[in-house]
Design an enzyme around this catalytic site. Sequence first.
Site, PDB file in Angstrom:
ATOM      1  N   TYR A 104       0.838  -1.198   0.000  1.00  0.00           N
ATOM      2  CA  TYR A 104       0.000   0.000   0.000  1.00  0.00           C
ATOM      3  C   TYR A 104       0.872   1.247   0.000  1.00  0.00           C
ATOM      4  O   TYR A 104       1.923   1.276   0.639  1.00  0.00           O
ATOM      5  CB  TYR A 104      -0.882   0.038   1.259  1.00  0.00           C
ATOM      6  CG  TYR A 104      -2.051  -0.896   1.218  1.00  0.00           C
ATOM      7  CD1 TYR A 104      -3.284  -0.485   0.724  1.00  0.00           C
ATOM      8  CD2 TYR A 104      -1.940  -2.189   1.698  1.00  0.00           C
ATOM      9  CE1 TYR A 104      -4.377  -1.341   0.712  1.00  0.00           C
ATOM     10  CE2 TYR A 104      -3.015  -3.063   1.685  1.00  0.00           C
ATOM     11  CZ  TYR A 104      -4.232  -2.628   1.193  1.00  0.00           C
ATOM     12  OH  TYR A 104      -5.308  -3.486   1.170  1.00  0.00           O
ATOM     13  N   TYR A 143      -0.599  -9.881   0.096  1.00  0.00           N
ATOM     14  CA  TYR A 143       0.441  -9.449   1.048  1.00  0.00           C
ATOM     15  C   TYR A 143       0.278 -10.196   2.371  1.00  0.00           C
ATOM     16  O   TYR A 143      -0.820 -10.628   2.717  1.00  0.00           O
ATOM     17  CB  TYR A 143       0.408  -7.930   1.245  1.00  0.00           C
ATOM     18  CG  TYR A 143      -0.905  -7.364   1.736  1.00  0.00           C
ATOM     19  CD1 TYR A 143      -1.221  -7.335   3.094  1.00  0.00           C
ATOM     20  CD2 TYR A 143      -1.841  -6.854   0.831  1.00  0.00           C
ATOM     21  CE1 TYR A 143      -2.428  -6.805   3.540  1.00  0.00           C
ATOM     22  CE2 TYR A 143      -3.050  -6.334   1.270  1.00  0.00           C
ATOM     23  CZ  TYR A 143      -3.337  -6.307   2.620  1.00  0.00           C
ATOM     24  OH  TYR A 143      -4.525  -5.794   3.059  1.00  0.00           O
ATOM     25  N   ARG A 153      -3.255 -12.122   2.991  1.00  0.00           N
ATOM     26  CA  ARG A 153      -4.581 -11.691   2.528  1.00  0.00           C
ATOM     27  C   ARG A 153      -4.777 -12.065   1.073  1.00  0.00           C
ATOM     28  O   ARG A 153      -3.891 -11.827   0.244  1.00  0.00           O
ATOM     29  CB  ARG A 153      -4.743 -10.164   2.646  1.00  0.00           C
ATOM     30  CG  ARG A 153      -4.875  -9.532   4.004  1.00  0.00           C
ATOM     31  CD  ARG A 153      -6.026  -9.998   4.892  1.00  0.00           C
ATOM     32  NE  ARG A 153      -7.321 -10.330   4.287  1.00  0.00           N
ATOM     33  CZ  ARG A 153      -8.228  -9.461   3.888  1.00  0.00           C
ATOM     34  NH1 ARG A 153      -8.046  -8.161   4.005  1.00  0.00           N
ATOM     35  NH2 ARG A 153      -9.378  -9.863   3.370  1.00  0.00           N
ATOM     36  N   HIS A 156      -7.396  -8.153  -2.992  1.00  0.00           N
ATOM     37  CA  HIS A 156      -8.692  -7.503  -2.777  1.00  0.00           C
ATOM     38  C   HIS A 156      -8.593  -6.008  -3.052  1.00  0.00           C
ATOM     39  O   HIS A 156      -7.509  -5.426  -3.034  1.00  0.00           O
ATOM     40  CB  HIS A 156      -9.183  -7.732  -1.341  1.00  0.00           C
ATOM     41  CG  HIS A 156      -8.267  -7.155  -0.302  1.00  0.00           C
ATOM     42  ND1 HIS A 156      -7.166  -7.825   0.171  1.00  0.00           N
ATOM     43  CD2 HIS A 156      -8.265  -5.964   0.346  1.00  0.00           C
ATOM     44  CE1 HIS A 156      -6.531  -7.084   1.060  1.00  0.00           C
ATOM     45  NE2 HIS A 156      -7.173  -5.946   1.190  1.00  0.00           N
ATOM     46  N   HIS A 158     -10.584  -2.468  -1.633  1.00  0.00           N
ATOM     47  CA  HIS A 158     -11.524  -1.925  -0.648  1.00  0.00           C
ATOM     48  C   HIS A 158     -12.509  -0.984  -1.337  1.00  0.00           C
ATOM     49  O   HIS A 158     -12.107  -0.157  -2.162  1.00  0.00           O
ATOM     50  CB  HIS A 158     -10.776  -1.127   0.421  1.00  0.00           C
ATOM     51  CG  HIS A 158      -9.845  -1.941   1.253  1.00  0.00           C
ATOM     52  ND1 HIS A 158     -10.218  -2.499   2.460  1.00  0.00           N
ATOM     53  CD2 HIS A 158      -8.554  -2.303   1.069  1.00  0.00           C
ATOM     54  CE1 HIS A 158      -9.185  -3.156   2.975  1.00  0.00           C
ATOM     55  NE2 HIS A 158      -8.157  -3.055   2.153  1.00  0.00           N
TER      56      HIS A 158
END
Lengths: 234, 180
Positions: A104, A143, A153, A156, A158
Amino acid sequence: MSDPIPYRRPDPATQPPLDSPAYGSTHKRHPKQPLLRIPHTLTETSAPRFDASRYPAHADMSQVNGKGALGERIIVAGRITDEDGRPQRGVMVEVWQANASGRYHHPRDQHDAPLDPNFEGRARIFTDDQGNYSFVSVKPGAYPWRNHWNAWRPIHIHFGLHGAGFAQRMITQMYFPGDPLLDLDPIFLSTPDKAARDRLISKFDLEITKPEWALGYRFDMVLRGREATPFEKA
Amino acid sequence: MTAATAHQTAGPYWHMIDFPEWADLLRAGSGNEGVQGERITLMGRITDGEGAPVADGMVEIFQAGPDGKYEDVFHGFGRAATDSDGVFRFTTLKPGPVPGRGNAMQAPHIEIAIFARGLMQHLVTRAYFEGEALNATDPVLTMVEDPARRRTLVAKPQGDGVWRLDIRLQGDGETVFLEV
């Protein structure tokens, strides 16, 4: 003035419980007292008005200043309806995600994967009169996280939705088809009802896919509907 | 009928959609410039079941204007991040009373939504204002029978227009959260 028509209460099986023990961060953060169910008033049935002039749309995450982000370019598109299938127009949709390497653009993300100067990873779009939205991005990477040993995870994106009533406010995550991490992920698995869970997985869509340019994924979302209105006049 | 999409946690990296200026509902460009009313700060500290600060939370508020109306002349939406001590802070105008159901009148209040890592769905609560006469008859406050629990919904004045409402997610002094 007549009372506002309340939103329908969810079937608990279709929503993840606040106390979800397999997801460690819920342990100290979920209330132990039952929630107080209140009748809906204007506070719940009204919502902020997000004017695109004050909240400008930004629908292309795949580049910064004309320079392309690394990764597989994708188009994500879908339709937002309520539980009765009515299209929800003017919904402000906020989107954020990791880059193709699973990192991120966020100071607290210390995962040892490269940042991409051409990927910021956030977008804002509005649904049209038919409830449709779309944006361009790159496919995010998986990640690691520290929930349990060797936890990763599933990939995905958000999504945050602002509907016509503050009681419709929702944040969710869109997943990708065929991801082997889905069956291991306590966040994805927390929703008891399998059909409700599987609706969080987008579908590859050849009609959204643009030849020679980008793969397309469809992700439809449903906001709460209103209760029946027995006295409604035609 | 298709049930509403399942919520999922906002996670620890929601700050990618943080715009710190949104915590000031009176900022230039908000559309609220020139709306007359009592300028206030609404702040508080969010803690977890062990009393530790929730330092990665996202707090949203939605409120009526001083006229008691939603999104008429006053744009009542704000968003703030909690800081390293779990503290959030909004600059806004004090809302007016809002009609409830039937003939009820709701005391002035600000709806609060809390999103964070570890919250599978956002939590909803309200900030009322200590000393308001309408608090005694407010339809939501009067549903909470235990006076100590009721107080978790009532912000206290700190002077200089600052109102404080601390929020406890779990355990001693747990905030009353609303199922909306």
